[in-house]
Scaffold this motif. Structure first.
Motif, PDB file in Angstrom:
ATOM      1  N   HIS A   1      -6.296  -3.158 -17.380  1.00  0.00           N
ATOM      2  CA  HIS A   1      -6.293  -4.513 -16.816  1.00  0.00           C
ATOM      3  C   HIS A   1      -6.245  -4.460 -15.292  1.00  0.00           C
ATOM      4  N   VAL A   2      -5.390  -3.617 -14.735  1.00  0.00           N
ATOM      5  CA  VAL A   2      -5.298  -3.492 -13.280  1.00  0.00           C
ATOM      6  C   VAL A   2      -6.621  -2.959 -12.716  1.00  0.00           C
ATOM      7  N   ILE A   3      -7.177  -1.951 -13.333  1.00  0.00           N
ATOM      8  CA  ILE A   3      -8.442  -1.374 -12.871  1.00  0.00           C
ATOM      9  C   ILE A   3      -9.542  -2.422 -12.870  1.00  0.00           C
ATOM     10  N   ASN A   4      -9.697  -3.134 -13.972  1.00  0.00           N
ATOM     11  CA  ASN A   4     -10.744  -4.158 -14.062  1.00  0.00           C
ATOM     12  C   ASN A   4     -10.511  -5.293 -13.078  1.00  0.00           C
ATOM     13  N   SER A   5      -9.259  -5.671 -12.879  1.00  0.00           N
ATOM     14  CA  SER A   5      -8.935  -6.741 -11.928  1.00  0.00           C
ATOM     15  C   SER A   5      -9.293  -6.335 -10.505  1.00  0.00           C
ATOM     16  N   LEU A   6      -8.980  -5.101 -10.127  1.00  0.00           N
ATOM     17  CA  LEU A   6      -9.302  -4.630  -8.777  1.00  0.00           C
ATOM     18  C   LEU A   6     -10.814  -4.551  -8.560  1.00  0.00           C
TER      19      LEU A   6
ATOM     20  N   GLY B   1     -13.577  -5.885  -5.283  1.00  0.00           N
ATOM     21  CA  GLY B   1     -14.863  -5.229  -5.099  1.00  0.00           C
ATOM     22  C   GLY B   1     -14.784  -3.717  -5.106  1.00  0.00           C
ATOM     23  N   HIS B   2     -13.701  -3.172  -5.628  1.00  0.00           N
ATOM     24  CA  HIS B   2     -13.559  -1.720  -5.707  1.00  0.00           C
ATOM     25  C   HIS B   2     -14.489  -1.156  -6.769  1.00  0.00           C
ATOM     26  N   GLY B   3     -14.895   0.082  -6.565  1.00  0.00           N
ATOM     27  CA  GLY B   3     -15.597   0.809  -7.605  1.00  0.00           C
ATOM     28  C   GLY B   3     -14.581   1.317  -8.621  1.00  0.00           C
ATOM     29  N   TYR B   4     -15.094   1.872  -9.706  1.00  0.00           N
ATOM     30  CA  TYR B   4     -14.211   2.336 -10.774  1.00  0.00           C
ATOM     31  C   TYR B   4     -13.225   3.389 -10.267  1.00  0.00           C
ATOM     32  N   LEU B   5     -13.716   4.408  -9.563  1.00  0.00           N
ATOM     33  CA  LEU B   5     -12.849   5.495  -9.100  1.00  0.00           C
ATOM     34  C   LEU B   5     -11.765   4.977  -8.156  1.00  0.00           C
ATOM     35  N   GLN B   6     -12.127   4.121  -7.210  1.00  0.00           N
ATOM     36  CA  GLN B   6     -11.140   3.579  -6.280  1.00  0.00           C
ATOM     37  C   GLN B   6     -10.093   2.755  -7.030  1.00  0.00           C
ATOM     38  N   SER B   7     -10.517   1.991  -8.027  1.00  0.00           N
ATOM     39  CA  SER B   7      -9.578   1.194  -8.818  1.00  0.00           C
ATOM     40  C   SER B   7      -8.621   2.081  -9.606  1.00  0.00           C
ATOM     41  N   VAL B   8      -9.124   3.171 -10.162  1.00  0.00           N
ATOM     42  CA  VAL B   8      -8.272   4.114 -10.892  1.00  0.00           C
ATOM     43  C   VAL B   8      -7.257   4.737  -9.941  1.00  0.00           C
ATOM     44  N   GLN B   9      -7.715   5.127  -8.757  1.00  0.00           N
ATOM     45  CA  GLN B   9      -6.805   5.715  -7.772  1.00  0.00           C
ATOM     46  C   GLN B   9      -5.715   4.729  -7.369  1.00  0.00           C
ATOM     47  N   CYS B  10      -6.073   3.468  -7.125  1.00  0.00           N
ATOM     48  CA  CYS B  10      -5.079   2.456  -6.745  1.00  0.00           C
ATOM     49  C   CYS B  10      -4.090   2.212  -7.878  1.00  0.00           C
TER      50      CYS B  10
ATOM     51  N   VAL C   1      -4.248  -2.544  -1.609  1.00  0.00           N
ATOM     52  CA  VAL C   1      -5.551  -2.544  -2.268  1.00  0.00           C
ATOM     53  C   VAL C   1      -6.615  -3.317  -1.504  1.00  0.00           C
ATOM     54  N   TYR C   2      -6.208  -4.060  -0.471  1.00  0.00           N
ATOM     55  CA  TYR C   2      -7.179  -4.891   0.248  1.00  0.00           C
ATOM     56  C   TYR C   2      -6.629  -5.167   1.637  1.00  0.00           C
ATOM     57  N   THR C   3      -7.476  -5.077   2.654  1.00  0.00           N
ATOM     58  CA  THR C   3      -7.085  -5.350   4.036  1.00  0.00           C
ATOM     59  C   THR C   3      -8.123  -6.259   4.674  1.00  0.00           C
TER      60      THR C   3
END
Length: 96
Positions: free
Chosen positions: A38-43, A48-57, A69-71
Motif C-alpha cells: 500500500h505504501v509503495i503504490n501510494s508513493l 511520482g516515484h518509480g517502483y524501486l524508489q518507492s520500495v526504498q522509501c 519522500v517529497y521535497t
C-alpha cells in the motif's frame, strides 16, 4: 479585554509567511496498519516515484521510523500530504 493590536497581527502574519517560504519535505512515518504494498503504490501514485524508489522509501520508513519522500514548496507539500493522508498514510511536513 483579550485582543491583539494591528502590529501583533502583522507580526504573526509575517511569521506564518516566513515559515511557508523555501523548501519543505513530506515525511512518511512508520505505522502498524499500512502494508508495504500500500505504501509503495501510494508513493508511486501520489509522489511520482518509480517502483524501486518507492520500495526504498518504504524500507527506510520501516527501518528508521520515517523517510522524506517529497521535497518542494510548502503549497505543493501540503497537497501531497493531503493526498497521502486520504490514502491512510501517516505523514508530516518539515522545513528543509
Amino acid at each position: 479585554m483579550n485582543y491583539m493590536n494591528n502590529v501583533q497581527l502583522l507580526e504573526m502574519s509575517k511569521k506564518k509567511l516566513t515559515n511557508r517560504r523555501g523548501r519543505h519535505r513530506v515525511i512518511v512515518h512508520d505505522d502498524n496498519h499500512n502494508t508495504f504494498d500500500h505504501v509503495i503504490n501510494s508513493l508511486m501514485d501520489v509522489c511520482g516515484h518509480g517502483y524501486l524508489q518507492s520500495v526504498q522509501c518504504a524500507t527506510i520508513t520501516h527501518m528508521s521510523s520515517k523517510c522524506a519522500v517529497y521535497t518542494d514548496s510548502y503549497d505543493e507539500c501540503i497537497q501531497v500530504q493531503r493526498e497521502l493522508q486520504s490514502l491512510g498514510i501517516t505523514v508530516s511536513i518539515e522545513k528543509c
